[in-house]
Scaffold this motif. Structure first.
Motif, PDB file in Angstrom:
ATOM      1  N   CYS A   1      51.702  38.308  38.540  1.00 32.57           N
ATOM      2  CA  CYS A   1      52.177  39.370  37.659  1.00 32.57           C
ATOM      3  C   CYS A   1      53.705  39.487  37.772  1.00 32.57           C
ATOM      4  O   CYS A   1      54.411  38.620  37.294  1.00 32.57           O
ATOM      5  CB  CYS A   1      51.468  40.690  37.948  1.00 32.57           C
ATOM      6  SG  CYS A   1      51.558  41.878  36.582  1.00 32.57           S
TER       7      CYS A   1
ATOM      8  N   ALA B   1      40.541  40.434  32.012  1.00 29.90           N
ATOM      9  CA  ALA B   1      40.936  39.302  31.173  1.00 29.90           C
ATOM     10  C   ALA B   1      40.027  38.104  31.429  1.00 29.90           C
ATOM     11  O   ALA B   1      39.767  37.757  32.588  1.00 29.90           O
ATOM     12  CB  ALA B   1      42.386  38.917  31.464  1.00 29.90           C
TER      13      ALA B   1
ATOM     14  N   VAL C   1      39.667  34.394  31.707  1.00 25.84           N
ATOM     15  CA  VAL C   1      40.560  33.265  31.943  1.00 25.84           C
ATOM     16  C   VAL C   1      39.772  31.968  31.841  1.00 25.84           C
ATOM     17  O   VAL C   1      38.731  31.805  32.498  1.00 25.84           O
ATOM     18  CB  VAL C   1      41.219  33.367  33.335  1.00 25.84           C
ATOM     19  CG1 VAL C   1      42.155  32.186  33.569  1.00 25.84           C
ATOM     20  CG2 VAL C   1      41.975  34.678  33.465  1.00 25.84           C
TER      21      VAL C   1
ATOM     22  N   TYR D   1      41.308  40.669  36.977  1.00 24.52           N
ATOM     23  CA  TYR D   1      41.988  41.940  36.745  1.00 24.52           C
ATOM     24  C   TYR D   1      43.357  41.697  36.120  1.00 24.52           C
ATOM     25  O   TYR D   1      44.099  40.806  36.535  1.00 24.52           O
ATOM     26  CB  TYR D   1      42.124  42.699  38.060  1.00 24.52           C
ATOM     27  CG  TYR D   1      42.780  44.057  37.925  1.00 24.52           C
ATOM     28  CD1 TYR D   1      42.216  45.041  37.126  1.00 24.52           C
ATOM     29  CD2 TYR D   1      43.954  44.359  38.610  1.00 24.52           C
ATOM     30  CE1 TYR D   1      42.806  46.293  37.000  1.00 24.52           C
ATOM     31  CE2 TYR D   1      44.548  45.611  38.502  1.00 24.52           C
ATOM     32  CZ  TYR D   1      43.972  46.567  37.692  1.00 24.52           C
ATOM     33  OH  TYR D   1      44.561  47.809  37.563  1.00 24.52           O
ATOM     34  N   PHE D   2      43.668  42.491  35.127  1.00 21.83           N
ATOM     35  CA  PHE D   2      44.951  42.383  34.425  1.00 21.83           C
ATOM     36  C   PHE D   2      45.554  43.774  34.283  1.00 21.83           C
ATOM     37  O   PHE D   2      44.856  44.735  33.940  1.00 21.83           O
ATOM     38  CB  PHE D   2      44.737  41.770  33.033  1.00 21.83           C
ATOM     39  CG  PHE D   2      45.981  41.778  32.181  1.00 21.83           C
ATOM     40  CD1 PHE D   2      46.806  40.677  32.123  1.00 21.83           C
ATOM     41  CD2 PHE D   2      46.328  42.906  31.440  1.00 21.83           C
ATOM     42  CE1 PHE D   2      47.963  40.687  31.349  1.00 21.83           C
ATOM     43  CE2 PHE D   2      47.482  42.929  30.671  1.00 21.83           C
ATOM     44  CZ  PHE D   2      48.295  41.822  30.627  1.00 21.83           C
TER      45      PHE D   2
ATOM     46  N   TYR E   1      44.484  32.499  28.555  1.00 18.81           N
ATOM     47  CA  TYR E   1      43.871  33.744  28.107  1.00 18.81           C
ATOM     48  C   TYR E   1      42.872  33.416  26.997  1.00 18.81           C
ATOM     49  O   TYR E   1      43.264  33.164  25.855  1.00 18.81           O
ATOM     50  CB  TYR E   1      44.931  34.710  27.582  1.00 18.81           C
ATOM     51  CG  TYR E   1      45.842  35.285  28.633  1.00 18.81           C
ATOM     52  CD1 TYR E   1      45.422  36.320  29.463  1.00 18.81           C
ATOM     53  CD2 TYR E   1      47.149  34.809  28.786  1.00 18.81           C
ATOM     54  CE1 TYR E   1      46.265  36.870  30.421  1.00 18.81           C
ATOM     55  CE2 TYR E   1      48.007  35.356  29.734  1.00 18.81           C
ATOM     56  CZ  TYR E   1      47.558  36.382  30.550  1.00 18.81           C
ATOM     57  OH  TYR E   1      48.399  36.915  31.499  1.00 18.81           O
TER      58      TYR E   1
ATOM     59  N   ALA F   1      47.926  31.543  31.051  1.00 18.64           N
ATOM     60  CA  ALA F   1      47.851  32.702  31.938  1.00 18.64           C
ATOM     61  C   ALA F   1      48.262  32.342  33.357  1.00 18.64           C
ATOM     62  O   ALA F   1      48.740  33.196  34.108  1.00 18.64           O
ATOM     63  CB  ALA F   1      46.424  33.261  31.948  1.00 18.64           C
TER      64      ALA F   1
ATOM     65  N   VAL G   1      47.618  37.100  35.652  1.00 21.87           N
ATOM     66  CA  VAL G   1      46.431  37.891  35.994  1.00 21.87           C
ATOM     67  C   VAL G   1      46.314  38.030  37.507  1.00 21.87           C
ATOM     68  O   VAL G   1      46.767  37.182  38.272  1.00 21.87           O
ATOM     69  CB  VAL G   1      45.143  37.274  35.417  1.00 21.87           C
ATOM     70  CG1 VAL G   1      45.188  37.294  33.901  1.00 21.87           C
ATOM     71  CG2 VAL G   1      44.921  35.862  35.937  1.00 21.87           C
TER      72      VAL G   1
ATOM     73  N   TRP H   1      44.111  37.562  40.073  1.00 20.10           N
ATOM     74  CA  TRP H   1      42.887  36.990  40.633  1.00 20.10           C
ATOM     75  C   TRP H   1      42.750  37.266  42.128  1.00 20.10           C
ATOM     76  O   TRP H   1      41.735  36.913  42.733  1.00 20.10           O
ATOM     77  CB  TRP H   1      42.814  35.480  40.355  1.00 20.10           C
ATOM     78  CG  TRP H   1      44.074  34.730  40.625  1.00 20.10           C
ATOM     79  CD1 TRP H   1      45.004  34.354  39.701  1.00 20.10           C
ATOM     80  CD2 TRP H   1      44.575  34.280  41.887  1.00 20.10           C
ATOM     81  NE1 TRP H   1      46.044  33.685  40.323  1.00 20.10           N
ATOM     82  CE2 TRP H   1      45.802  33.625  41.660  1.00 20.10           C
ATOM     83  CE3 TRP H   1      44.089  34.358  43.197  1.00 20.10           C
ATOM     84  CZ2 TRP H   1      46.558  33.062  42.688  1.00 20.10           C
ATOM     85  CZ3 TRP H   1      44.844  33.798  44.238  1.00 20.10           C
ATOM     86  CH2 TRP H   1      46.059  33.156  43.960  1.00 20.10           C
TER      87      TRP H   1
END
Length: 252
Positions: A94, A146, A148, A162-163, A184, A193, A209, A211
């Motif tokens: 992120c 999200a 992936v 989780y995003f 994505y 992503a 994302v 992860w």
């Protein structure tokens, strides 16, 4: 044989506390039973130097990358860049993914806009986000599970991650040093992503994302997360497998 055995996780301005904790826990779970160990590292310790001889990985968590810029400055960023180029590994999730890109466009034209060039340039393109709407600092309003697409096998082709505010990785021209690891799946043109970048003798994995998060790590009482948590829990086995895939990509 790897002599560097410490997995460093940045802790300081710009690093969101829960993201730091979860990244440490995720790496610690992976390292269990190995000779690797996880340590938090503060910006002043990065600037002091000496960590390079022990570091198998430098990881930057979610949060806001302008905090990283403020604490590390050009000198700290140069040290990290040189460490990776000489054979080290970098993981950015992120905010850490934005930080590792050549340019970022965050909420361009919006109230949270942060745009500009970055010094690490592991990914030689733009990190543009948030990919999904609604993001607010210190909030889960923009949280999303999200999907992936990692396309490695039918068993693990897609998983939910989780995003909350992450970006997509966009190259203006093709680069032989960049491999798209995950896309994505729900977004029209399926942008990148997660990317793997060859940097001199080293490697960097950047992710939009989270992860590193399990469904169990999120607040089940939060109404913004009640529909997300079950989707993450369904993908837990695939998520754990993906962590091992990333560690191999980082030559660990």
């Amino acid at each position: 044989m790897v002599r560097r055995k410490t997995l460093f996780v940045y802790e300081g301005l710009g690093g969101e506390e829960l993201c730091v904790q979860r990244l440490c826990s995720c790496l610690g779970e992976w390292a269990e039973g190995t000779s690797f160990k996880v340590e938090k590292i503060h910006p002043e310790d990065i600037l002091k130097g000496g960590w390079q001889e022990r570091s198998a990985l430098m990881a930057f968590p979610g949060g806001y990358d302008s905090g990283f810029l403020q604490t590390l400055g050009q000198e700290g960023q140069h040290m990290i860049r040189e460490y990776v180029a000489s054979g080290g590994s970098y993981l950015g999730i992120c905010a850490g993914g934005y930080f590792g890109s050549a340019n970022i466009e965050f909420d361009k034209g919006g109230p949270l806009e942060v745009c500009g060039a970055r010094k690490l340039k592991f990914f030689p393109g733009h990190c543009i986000g948030p990919v999904f709407p609604g993001f607010q600092y210190g909030s889960t309003l923009g949280a999303h599970a999200a999907i992936v697409d990692i396309g490695s096998s039918e068993e693990t082709k897609t998983f939910s991650a989780y995003f909350n505010g992450g970006g997509k990785f966009v190259l203006l021209e093709p680069s032989p040093d960049v491999q798209v690891v995950g896309s994505y799946a729900e977004v029209g043109d399926k942008p990148a992503a997660i990317v793997l970048c060859e940097v001199g003798e080293g490697r960097a994995v950047l992710s939009g994302v989270h992860w590193e998060f399990r469904g169990a790590d999120l607040d089940a009482e939060d109404p913004n997360l009640e529909k997300i948590i079950p989707l993450l829990e369904e993908s837990e086995k695939k998520r754990r497998s993906f962590v091992s895939v990333v560690m191999k990509m980082l030559q660990l």
